[in-house]
Structure formats: C-alpha cells, structure tokens
Design a protein around this motif. Sequence first.
Motif, PDB file in Angstrom:
ATOM      1  N   VAL A   1      21.502  13.517   8.696  1.00  0.00           N
ATOM      2  CA  VAL A   1      22.767  13.248   8.006  1.00  0.00           C
ATOM      3  C   VAL A   1      22.919  14.074   6.726  1.00  0.00           C
ATOM      4  CG1 VAL A   1      24.146  11.473   6.841  1.00  0.00           C
ATOM      5  CG2 VAL A   1      23.085  10.997   9.066  1.00  0.00           C
ATOM      6  N   PRO A   2      21.899  14.165   5.846  1.00  0.00           N
ATOM      7  CA  PRO A   2      22.050  15.046   4.681  1.00  0.00           C
ATOM      8  C   PRO A   2      22.268  16.511   5.081  1.00  0.00           C
ATOM      9  CG  PRO A   2      20.248  13.520   4.344  1.00  0.00           C
ATOM     10  CD  PRO A   2      20.643  13.390   5.778  1.00  0.00           C
ATOM     11  N   PHE A   3      21.646  16.930   6.165  1.00  0.00           N
ATOM     12  CA  PHE A   3      21.860  18.290   6.679  1.00  0.00           C
ATOM     13  C   PHE A   3      23.343  18.515   6.978  1.00  0.00           C
ATOM     14  CE2 PHE A   3      22.384  21.054  10.391  1.00  0.00           C
ATOM     15  CZ  PHE A   3      21.672  22.192  10.021  1.00  0.00           C
ATOM     16  N   VAL A   4      23.963  17.539   7.650  1.00  0.00           N
ATOM     17  CA  VAL A   4      25.388  17.657   7.986  1.00  0.00           C
ATOM     18  C   VAL A   4      26.245  17.603   6.732  1.00  0.00           C
ATOM     19  CG1 VAL A   4      27.323  16.549   9.172  1.00  0.00           C
ATOM     20  CG2 VAL A   4      25.091  16.703  10.293  1.00  0.00           C
ATOM     21  N   ARG A   5      25.966  16.649   5.859  1.00  0.00           N
ATOM     22  CA  ARG A   5      26.789  16.489   4.650  1.00  0.00           C
ATOM     23  C   ARG A   5      26.704  17.737   3.765  1.00  0.00           C
ATOM     24  NH1 ARG A   5      28.967  11.580   4.123  1.00  0.00           N
ATOM     25  NH2 ARG A   5      27.975   9.754   5.097  1.00  0.00           N
TER      26      ARG A   5
ATOM     27  N   ASP B   1      28.070   7.282  13.296  1.00  0.00           N
ATOM     28  CA  ASP B   1      28.294   6.042  12.543  1.00  0.00           C
ATOM     29  C   ASP B   1      27.855   6.194  11.086  1.00  0.00           C
ATOM     30  OD1 ASP B   1      29.252   4.925  14.865  1.00  0.00           O
ATOM     31  OD2 ASP B   1      27.442   3.747  15.287  1.00  0.00           O
ATOM     32  N   GLU B   2      26.730   6.868  10.865  1.00  0.00           N
ATOM     33  CA  GLU B   2      26.218   7.025   9.504  1.00  0.00           C
ATOM     34  C   GLU B   2      27.120   7.935   8.667  1.00  0.00           C
ATOM     35  OE1 GLU B   2      23.281   6.099   6.555  1.00  0.00           O
ATOM     36  OE2 GLU B   2      23.733   5.259   8.527  1.00  0.00           O
ATOM     37  N   LEU B   3      27.755   8.900   9.297  1.00  0.00           N
ATOM     38  CA  LEU B   3      28.628   9.833   8.574  1.00  0.00           C
ATOM     39  C   LEU B   3      29.933   9.182   8.148  1.00  0.00           C
ATOM     40  CD1 LEU B   3      28.197  13.137  10.616  1.00  0.00           C
ATOM     41  CD2 LEU B   3      27.537  12.772   8.239  1.00  0.00           C
TER      42      LEU B   3
ATOM     43  N   PHE C   1      31.086  17.110  17.890  1.00  0.00           N
ATOM     44  CA  PHE C   1      30.019  16.344  18.534  1.00  0.00           C
ATOM     45  C   PHE C   1      29.973  16.664  20.020  1.00  0.00           C
ATOM     46  CE2 PHE C   1      30.818  13.730  14.771  1.00  0.00           C
ATOM     47  CZ  PHE C   1      29.523  13.448  14.347  1.00  0.00           C
ATOM     48  N   LEU C   2      28.762  16.858  20.547  1.00  0.00           N
ATOM     49  CA  LEU C   2      28.564  17.056  21.976  1.00  0.00           C
ATOM     50  C   LEU C   2      27.364  16.233  22.426  1.00  0.00           C
ATOM     51  CD1 LEU C   2      28.992  20.323  20.726  1.00  0.00           C
ATOM     52  CD2 LEU C   2      29.705  20.443  23.103  1.00  0.00           C
TER      53      LEU C   2
END
Length: 315
Positions: A31-35, A58-60, A69-70
Amino acid sequence: MSATDLFATLDPFIHPALLYGDEHEYLAGTVPFVRDALVAGEPVAVAVPTANLRLIRDELGAAADAVRFLDMRKAGRNPGRIIPGVLRAFADAQPLGSRVSIIGEPIWAGRSPTEYPACVQHEALINAAFRGRTATILCPYDTRRLDPQVIADAYATHPTFVRGGSGREEDSRAYAPADVMARYNQPLPPVPDVVPHRFDADSLSEARHLAVDEAVRLGLSSARVEDLALSVAELATNSVLHGGGSGTLGVWSEDGYVVCEVRDKGHLADPLAGRRPAAREQRGGRGLLLVNLVADLVRMHTGPGGTTVRCWFAH
C-alpha cells in the motif's frame, strides 16, 4: 547479445521482491508503494491474485480509483502472457518517458508444479523485458505458503528484495536470472501413449484439422477449440519456416486440459520470443505471442537438438 548483457540491471528499471509472512506485512509492503507512486504522479497498476487484490483495494480507499487493478489469476493464468499482456500492455500505454509503478504477483500458493517453471522463467525475463525502462515492478512472495525453493528462486530472479513491511530494499547476492533460465530449460515430461503426427509445408492444413478433430473428441468447448487451432497453426508454421521444414504434433487430455505439443529441429535462441508486444507496423513474427495470449499455459524446451512447445487449454 550475451546472456550477461541481456539480463544486466540498468537504472532506471527497479525490480524488487517483497517477502511477506502475513496480511499485515503484505499491506505494509504494497500500500505505501502504491500511495507513494500516486503522490509522485506515476501511473500505477496492481496485478495480484483475487484475495490480495481485494485487500489492497480496500486498504487504499478512495485512492483505489486512480489505480489499474487486474486479477492475476485470470490475466496471468499463463505466465507467458504476463509480460506482453499485463506489464508491457500497461507500461506502453503511458506517456513516453514517464515512470510507471506496478505490483505483479505471478506466483501464489496453488500454482501447480507443471505451471511453476514457466512462472520462474517469467520472473527472470522481466529483467530483460524492462531493461533500461523507467519502471518499478514489485513482486510479492508469500513466505508462509510458498515452497522454500520458490523463495530461493525469488532471490535469483530479483536484483533487490524487501523483507516484510520494513521498507528497506537490499541487494540480492543470489541474483542470477540467466542461470535460472538455463536451470529451468529442461526437457518436458514424457507425453502419454500418443502417436505423434508428422507434418511439413504440404500438410499444415491436415495437421490443424487433426488437432481440431482430436480436441473436439476430447470434449474441448468450441471457443477453446478455436484457440487451440490457432496455436497449432502458428506453431506448425513456425516449425516449417524456422524449425527445419517439418515437425511433429501430438494432442491429448491431461488433468482437465486438452494439451497440444509441437516438436521440431529448430533452436529458439531469443528467450523473449513470444513475450514482446508486437509493434503495429510489424509484419510476421507474432506466432508465439499469439499462442501465449490464448493458451492457459505454455511450456517450452529448446536447445541445439530442437524445440518443444506444449500448450494447455482448459475444458
């Protein structure tokens, strides 16, 4: 180009493995990687198995709307499809020169021993496919549920790794993707008691019809029969053009799949053959790519003595 040159790691491409032991570590590493990528204005894709896809989404929260998303269980069912159909498809659609960030999880508990060699070869080939590209591809590995050999291979196919949610990237002393490719380029297991059909330039149509008839007899659905027919046509044509002018074809049923296999005397020297997206202006050279895009699994063995390509199609 030598294997060393092909797999050389050059900035700006970054390819770490994320080793996680539970759900908390998974989210702390992804999640931090994505954010961070979103804050930096980078296009982001997440291609992971179904349950993990839901966890990250859900976390994002609201930030998930900006992410592609895939479900890797579908998009990456055949590991040979992931580079051209998932990773490069997303990266190549972005503005030229922009960094892209992708989470790709092609190996999960439940992947069969038949699938795994194609999975680990895929992970090794990412380094060649994205060499010099402005991209980061983070690959999670479940240390609780995956075999220790899978984790050992992750160190060999990724130049760096991150343990759990530490966020600290470390160099892998075991990084050797060319060695992995060679180690898993083994002869395929013996086929059932199937009499191979020999074909040449004058009997390509006959080989295709034989494969279709056998697939129908074995109960393959009409849509999948079309995919199998396309694959056999492309592989047999490659054998005639590049594999010594002839080859052999076999079709059989195995564990809920119809399998087709083409053997010839050619040697496939390019490990990325069939995994590069075809340029719009490209004429020809799409055969193996098409096979990877339509089959549920493709396994290959190639060497000086010849090449075998085996494809699986689910009933």
